[in-house]
Design an enzyme around this catalytic site. Structure first.
Site, short mmCIF file in Angstrom:
data_model
loop_
_atom_site.label_atom_id
_atom_site.label_comp_id
_atom_site.label_asym_id
_atom_site.label_seq_id
_atom_site.Cartn_x
_atom_site.Cartn_y
_atom_site.Cartn_z
CG HIS B 82 135.39 19.16 -67.63
ND1 HIS B 82 136.00 20.15 -67.61
CD2 HIS B 82 136.38 18.28 -67.48
CE1 HIS B 82 137.19 20.07 -67.89
NE2 HIS B 82 137.60 18.79 -67.58
CG ASP B 161 143.56 24.57 -61.94
OD1 ASP B 161 144.06 23.41 -61.75
OD2 ASP B 161 143.49 24.98 -63.00
NE ARG B 168 149.64 18.83 -62.49
CZ ARG B 168 148.29 18.64 -62.77
NH1 ARG B 168 147.25 19.39 -62.76
NH2 ARG B 168 147.92 17.51 -63.78
CB SER B 183 143.56 20.48 -62.27
OG SER B 183 143.60 21.26 -63.34
CE LYS B 187 140.10 24.09 -64.11
NZ LYS B 187 141.06 24.15 -65.35
#
Lengths: 434, 434
Positions: B82, B161, B168, B183, B187
């Site tokens: 990620h 999320d 947000r 967040s 996931k």
């Protein structure tokens, strides 16, 4: 500027200018800024408090979100009193007729009971037939005819406040000095009174628990009034015990009439005379506080104030016979004495607990949707400082719903502190801020 | 517990327990808690940051708001990478086929371009026919067959999320460490990979502008992964210039294929080999980093990784011939050189400005509703530290919309700092957090 940029600016503690605050409020009222952005803004204001100048801008924007009353058509001075809310606080009921006796108009838009505090409108509605839902033109007409009008919040006055308050209530953003000030002042300024007396309460039965916070609020209110060219004064007053002896809607109407008849408990007489004196001072009818107090006394002793009260009741559709025959007011079916469990002195009354107990009886409401039982409440026989013998009645409970009694009893048992030594009595008026 | 009480608790800095955070998220997803309460809560979290333990609870609640993939049916280890987002960051495209060459499954759910940063999904969609909108069962099937699957966010994975992020974004509550972590992790954990490599970017082209913030985020990500029994490592990497030479969707596909063909820019090769090595280490296919790097090199040199990439393109409906014939990819009609205005060294590239310029060309999107032009972008001929002669081409602009060029030009002119002395070159990998 986008709403998110204004929120970010506030979040980062950068002062907002008048245009930004206007944009925010105007677009919020028009539903162009959604609740979820406004609530984030409100929480940012909790952590990065609005400055005095920002609060003035906010007050102005909120005031301008609706109609603004112009009372210059009245040939007499105008004054209003605003209380931050308490338990047994029935002062509007005595002050309006006393002050209006002196050719002064008192335009009063009041609130309803909420949480542990009572509301002037609910008290007035205990009088059979009394209408508090006036139109603005009725309000003006009454002011012209009798110099008195007492009504509820209308959707035309400061609609931004109603929308903002509803949001603050469910987002833990109520206790924020600037927002409290803007909420009070936007409505009071829109109401059109030239001068304002603030009764800022502190103590266990008030929203401000300590004197320091109450004084800060009082100073801001007076300074905001000044920024809008209104004369004002704030009395910071003790709410560590109920005002007077009665708590509950019918009961407080009776006690207010007693005051106007020249009777009633000392503390309530004292506060009535002092608040009235300041209202008379601000409008120039009195030159000194002593003169103001003397005039207020004179209005009571001569019966003029009671006659004014009768006029008020009649003009708003209420039954004026209640003044002489209290049994025409709603009356509770049952009563029970709450007795002192031991000898000693009554040292403390947790007045918020008293308010909550009254609320449980049905005298108040937990949410705006609850209905009120005007008949129920408490009559206090003892005040802070009273000597007690075990078994003395501290108060009488007037109630209709037997099922609620045990819960109310539990709260009452927690509300009183009895000790062997006599407590120091606090003065009712702790501070005067001009 | 009412939502307002939870908001108040957070506002007052009192830690929330797992049940409270669960209630909040579950009821929010079911629309039982309105947006305006959640946004007040989010702003309270900005000022009273969630603790690590609260963040773990939040991550769990958000993860459990949707489906959780269980990949234990796969007979091979699983790893995902990620990135926190950057400019020219095409590493997923090279890493997936390299790592999958070694009997390791790479389940990858990626994002789209937003603001100045690119998105893996938009890059993949530059390949004619490539489908990123897979169902979860297709996703699992591809993983079983080829050990690779690259798809977009689905509404079934961590729906909390998506709802929270949207809020947000418009309430100035994005830059909050705990919320960023929850967040990302909700996931990534729901996606079912046993191990995770984080590429946490810092610098002018990243969301975290400085190394310290990036390291803190990296530490939290690794610790949260640990709290959920996932193996992980975070590389904190330099985003003070674009990764590689290409910025733009088609262009980055070409550059990724070049890497898989054993060519391409040095920095991109370096980062690819190191990230791949850590993915191989976490899954136990390599015992040392050196071995991991050697294995990654071997996958490229043997042509295995390129073959894997072809399989990936084919399985998701893309045209595999693009690998040999780049002209099958969308191509911009115009190109123009951006030349050095003076002699010196290229000292700084404001990479966010480069990303914004690419976005203006059509390579990215300002809001999620904007559409992408896959053909446009920049090809850099110089990197930070390069000596420049006045008139040298720093980059080639590939564009379709002539009207946007002058604005893009303005941004480019602001993006480069040229000085007479050679700057110190920063290493790409600043820190490794295990």
């Amino acid at each position: 500027m986008r709403a998110v940029d204004i929120i970010q600016k506030k979040r980062d503690g950068i002062p907002l200018n008048e245009a930004e605050i206007n944009t925010l409020i105007q677009n919020f009222v028009r539903n162009l800024i959604p609740d979820y952005q406004m609530s984030a803004f409100l929480m940012a204001c909790y952590f990065k408090p609005l400055s005095f100048q920002e609060t003035v801008h906010l007050t102005k924007a909120m005031m301008q979100s609706g109609k603004i009353l112009h009372l210059s058509f009245l040939p007499v001075p105008t004054v209003d009193k605003h209380s931050t809310g308490g338990v047994g606080d029935k002062l509007s009921l005595t002050l309006v007729p006393i002050v209006a006796s002196y050719n002064i108009a008192v335009p009063m838009i009041s609130g309803r009971a909420l949480a542990h505090t009572g509301g002037t409108l609910d008290k007035l509605e205990a009088i059979p037939g009394f209408q508090v839902n006036l139109s603005l033109s009725q309000f003006k007409n009454f002011l012209k005819k009798s110099h008195m009008a007492m009504m509820g919040q209308t959707p035309e006055i400061a609609p931004a406040d109603k929308k903002l308050y509803a949001l603050r209530d469910v987002t833990a953003t109520v206790p924020t000095l600037a927002l409290i000030c803007a909420s009070i002042m936007s409505k009071k300024l829109a109401e059109g009174s030239e001068s304002l007396v603030f009764d800022v309460k502190f103590g266990s039965g008030a929203f401000m628990k300590n004197l320091k916070e109450a004084c800060e609020l009082a100073r801001w209110l007076v300074q905001i009034a000044k920024a809008f060219n209104r004369k004002s004064v704030a009395l910071v007053t003790n709410m560590n015990e109920p005002v007077g002896s009665m708590v509950g809607n019918s009961l407080e109407i009776i006690e207010s009439i007693e005051i106007l008849k020249g009777r009633g408990p000392k503390d309530l007489i004292y506060l009535t005379l002092h608040l009235a004196a300041h209202m008379l001072l601000l409008t120039g009818r009195a030159q000194t506080k002593a003169e103001g107090i003397a005039l207020a006394k004179e209005a009571i002793e001569s019966g003029k104030a009671l006659t004014k009260f009768k006029t008020l009741v009649q003009q708003q559709g209420g039954n004026p016979h209640i003044i002489d025959t209290y049994s025409l007011l709603p009356k509770a079916r049952f009563q029970k004495e709450f007795q002192a469990p031991q000898n000693g002195y009554l040292c403390q009354i947790n007045t918020e607990t008293i308010g909550m107990a009254a609320c449980l009886l049905g005298a108040g409401r937990e949410t705006m949707e609850d209905s009120i039982d005007p008949a129920v409440g408490f009559q206090f026989h003892k005040k802070v400082g009273s000597p007690l013998q075990k078994g003395d009645s501290i108060l009488t409970i007037y109630y209709n719903n037997e099922k609620k009694l045990s819960e109310v009893w539990k709260l009452l048992k927690m509300a009183f502190t009895i000790k062997s030594s006599k407590p120091k009595k606090m003065s009712i008026i702790a501070k005067i801020i001009e």
